[in-house]
Motif scaffolding. Structure first.
Motif, PDB file in Angstrom:
ATOM      1  N   LEU A  54      68.770  33.415  18.407  1.00 42.20           N
ATOM      2  CA  LEU A  54      69.190  32.292  17.830  1.00 42.20           C
ATOM      3  C   LEU A  54      70.560  31.683  18.743  1.00 42.20           C
ATOM      4  O   LEU A  54      70.680  32.687  19.165  1.00 42.20           O
ATOM      5  CB  LEU A  54      69.578  32.559  16.528  1.00 42.20           C
ATOM      6  N   ARG A  55      70.135  30.197  18.437  1.00 42.46           N
ATOM      7  CA  ARG A  55      71.373  30.003  18.846  1.00 42.46           C
ATOM      8  C   ARG A  55      72.283  29.496  18.358  1.00 42.46           C
ATOM      9  O   ARG A  55      72.092  28.528  17.390  1.00 42.46           O
ATOM     10  CB  ARG A  55      71.312  28.562  20.450  1.00 42.46           C
ATOM     11  N   ILE A  56      73.551  30.231  18.582  1.00 41.06           N
ATOM     12  CA  ILE A  56      74.352  29.840  17.936  1.00 41.06           C
ATOM     13  C   ILE A  56      76.195  28.996  17.894  1.00 41.06           C
ATOM     14  O   ILE A  56      75.982  29.465  19.377  1.00 41.06           O
ATOM     15  CB  ILE A  56      75.233  30.911  17.783  1.00 41.06           C
ATOM     16  N   ASN A  57      76.599  28.485  17.061  1.00 44.44           N
ATOM     17  CA  ASN A  57      77.492  27.664  17.612  1.00 44.44           C
ATOM     18  C   ASN A  57      78.729  27.608  17.058  1.00 44.44           C
ATOM     19  O   ASN A  57      78.783  27.557  15.854  1.00 44.44           O
ATOM     20  CB  ASN A  57      76.572  25.820  16.848  1.00 44.44           C
ATOM     21  N   PRO A  58      79.167  28.342  18.242  1.00 45.37           N
ATOM     22  CA  PRO A  58      80.848  28.869  17.567  1.00 45.37           C
ATOM     23  C   PRO A  58      81.696  27.955  16.854  1.00 45.37           C
ATOM     24  O   PRO A  58      83.052  28.641  17.100  1.00 45.37           O
ATOM     25  CB  PRO A  58      81.121  29.816  18.440  1.00 45.37           C
ATOM     26  N   HIS A  59      81.368  26.896  17.284  1.00 48.52           N
ATOM     27  CA  HIS A  59      83.238  26.012  17.121  1.00 48.52           C
ATOM     28  C   HIS A  59      84.397  26.181  17.840  1.00 48.52           C
ATOM     29  O   HIS A  59      85.520  26.198  17.012  1.00 48.52           O
ATOM     30  CB  HIS A  59      82.878  25.880  15.445  1.00 48.52           C
ATOM     31  N   VAL A  60      83.582  26.242  19.252  1.00 48.49           N
ATOM     32  CA  VAL A  60      84.652  26.420  19.674  1.00 48.49           C
ATOM     33  C   VAL A  60      84.315  25.611  21.672  1.00 48.49           C
ATOM     34  O   VAL A  60      83.838  25.323  21.737  1.00 48.49           O
ATOM     35  CB  VAL A  60      84.697  27.714  20.821  1.00 48.49           C
ATOM     36  N   MET A  61      85.911  24.712  21.432  1.00 48.80           N
ATOM     37  CA  MET A  61      85.668  24.070  22.187  1.00 48.80           C
ATOM     38  C   MET A  61      86.239  24.142  23.257  1.00 48.80           C
ATOM     39  O   MET A  61      86.928  25.192  23.846  1.00 48.80           O
ATOM     40  CB  MET A  61      86.837  22.473  22.283  1.00 48.80           C
ATOM     41  N   ALA A  62      85.424  24.340  24.691  1.00 53.65           N
ATOM     42  CA  ALA A  62      85.245  24.676  26.352  1.00 53.65           C
ATOM     43  C   ALA A  62      84.248  24.487  26.802  1.00 53.65           C
ATOM     44  O   ALA A  62      83.297  23.911  26.788  1.00 53.65           O
ATOM     45  CB  ALA A  62      85.040  26.430  26.266  1.00 53.65           C
ATOM     46  N   GLY A  63      85.114  23.976  28.188  1.00 56.49           N
ATOM     47  CA  GLY A  63      84.328  23.267  29.120  1.00 56.49           C
ATOM     48  C   GLY A  63      85.323  22.120  29.624  1.00 56.49           C
ATOM     49  O   GLY A  63      86.384  21.781  29.299  1.00 56.49           O
ATOM     50  N   GLY A  64      84.905  21.752  30.737  1.00 55.23           N
ATOM     51  CA  GLY A  64      85.357  20.248  31.272  1.00 55.23           C
ATOM     52  C   GLY A  64      85.247  18.991  30.357  1.00 55.23           C
ATOM     53  O   GLY A  64      85.739  19.165  29.143  1.00 55.23           O
ATOM     54  N   ASN A  65      84.432  18.019  31.213  1.00 57.84           N
ATOM     55  CA  ASN A  65      84.201  16.502  30.196  1.00 57.84           C
ATOM     56  C   ASN A  65      83.841  16.531  29.060  1.00 57.84           C
ATOM     57  O   ASN A  65      82.954  17.726  28.728  1.00 57.84           O
ATOM     58  CB  ASN A  65      83.888  16.065  31.312  1.00 57.84           C
TER      59      ASN A  65
END
Length: 401
Positions: free
Chosen positions: A132-143
């Motif tokens: 299962l791919r879970i969306n952790p609701h965490v903003m991480a990354g560049g653009n």
């Protein structure tokens, strides 16, 4: 590779030209493996979308890497490159169920990222374990275009939908063998990543059949001197300790999985371009080259920085230029760049072009896609021919009007 070697390659193969140094790919792979070496069961799955040339895949296969695929075509490329289907992980989003079924029949590891697909899959293939791919609701990354773990992202099943997942698997008998997340690309904030990690591990606790945890990737690489990057060694220590501790809590030794793309191949690639025109204007000196957004889209799509050097005249006085492409758009590779004096017919090197570069190339303006060359054990190999006019017409059906 030094400038003289790169110039020789343009003389041999022409320009524009993509060049990949496999020694760099190999060293990056080992760097990641070493960073997480304290984990007993570690698996590195190369993200095929970063660079899907079959010869690059063959190099990764030699390293005993697995692969992360997001389309049935990438799955088939991986099989063609020699990967065992058990080392192929299929993690698409928004595809047709027919494509999912085709991948399932090939025997690869399936990852699902929506409740509706989970329900369909459970109704038909309840005997096949899935991740299962879970969306952790965490903003991480560049653009923001490559930050994919936030609450409004299209990717993954929300952590707030766990009860829905449990209801479906209770009804179908489906076994969940893995939990996956991918927060985004160009991650340099280790704390944000570790926050998402805790959410992911808490999700694992909701199921008692988990065999592996896929942490995605997106680790940032430097694009210029002094650029920030993910401290993979620091993350390796911190995350490995937490993962080993969690395995004891869970009561089972789980496999830790990463799916790096850019981290492995970005710095291995260079795009070599020839200067067509030096064009002074009242405020800017434009350098027009024989390439554009049709070959390297990242600077225009993501505002990505790619270092640019003049390998034909590397030691002259530096001047300020805007390096632009030959496409009928504002396709600027770099603005206000200090580069050694540029003359017409000089060869420029656009660095860090190994990831999401050729794989995003197109025939826009009816331009040809460039050739690709791979350096392997000190030898250069043409791994993709330069396109020609016949390639533009291929698959077009010309009717008699």
């Amino acid at each position: 590779m030094n400038n003289e070697q790169l110039l020789q390659l343009t003389e041999k193969y022409g320009s524009p030209l993509y060049v990949y140094d496999t020694d760099k790919i190999i060293s990056q792979y080992h760097r990641m493996a070493n960073a997480f070496s304290s984990v007993n069961k570690l698996k590195i799955n190369y993200a095929v979308k970063a660079n899907s040339n079959i010869n690059i895949l063959k190099v990764l296969n030699q390293l005993k890497s697995g692969v992360d695929c997001v389309s049935i075509q990438e799955v088939k490329l991986a099989i063609e490159a020699g990967f065992n289907v058990k080392d192929i992980f299929f993690t698409p989003s928004g595809i047709s169920f027919e494509e999912m079924e085709e991948a399932t029949k090939l025997g690869v590891q399936i990852t699902l990222d929506s409740l509706s697909v989970l329900e369909k899959f459970g109704d038909k293939y309840s005997n096949i374990p899935v991740c299962l791919r879970i969306n952790p609701h965490v903003m991480a990354g560049g653009n923001h275009k490559i930050s994919v773990g936030h609450i409004d992202s299209k990717f993954g099943i929300s952590i707030h939908q766990i009860d829905g997942i449990k209801s479906i698997i209770e009804k179908s008998g489906l076994v969940i063998n893995g939990i996956h997340m991918h927060t985004g690309s160009d991650i340099y904030n280790i704390e944000a990543f570790l926050t998402a990690t805790e959410i992911l591990l808490n999700t694992v606790k909701e199921f008692d059949t988990i065999e592996f945890v896929d942490f995605g990737s997106g680790f940032k690489v430097p694009y210029k001197d002094g650029d920030i990057e993910t401290n993979i060694e620091e993350m390796g220590i911190t995350l490995s300790n937490r993962f080993n501790e969690f395995c004891k809590e869970y009561g089972r030794e789980l496999t830790m999985i990463f799916e790096p793309g850019k981290f492995l191949v970005s710095s291995a690639g260079s795009l070599l371009v020839k200067v067509n025109v030096v064009k002074p204007t009242p405020n800017i000196v434009f350098i027009g080259v024989d390439s554009g957004l049709n070959h390297l889209l990242r600077p225009m799509m993501y505002d990505s920085y790619h270092h640019i050097t003049n390998i034909s005249n590397a030691n002259d006085v530096e001047k300020i230029y805007d390096v632009v492409g030959y496409i009928c758009e504002n396709d600027t590779f770099g603005s206000n760049r200090s580069i050694s004096k540029i003359r017409e017919n000089d060869i420029l090197c656009i660095h860090n072009a190994g990831a999401y570069s050729f794989s995003m190339a197109s025939n826009y303006n009816s331009r040809y896609r460039p050739a690709e060359v791979m350096i392997y054990n000190g030898e250069d190999y043409l791994i993709r021919k330069r396109e020609n006019f016949e390639d533009l017409l291929r698959n077009q059906v010309i009717i008699d009007l």
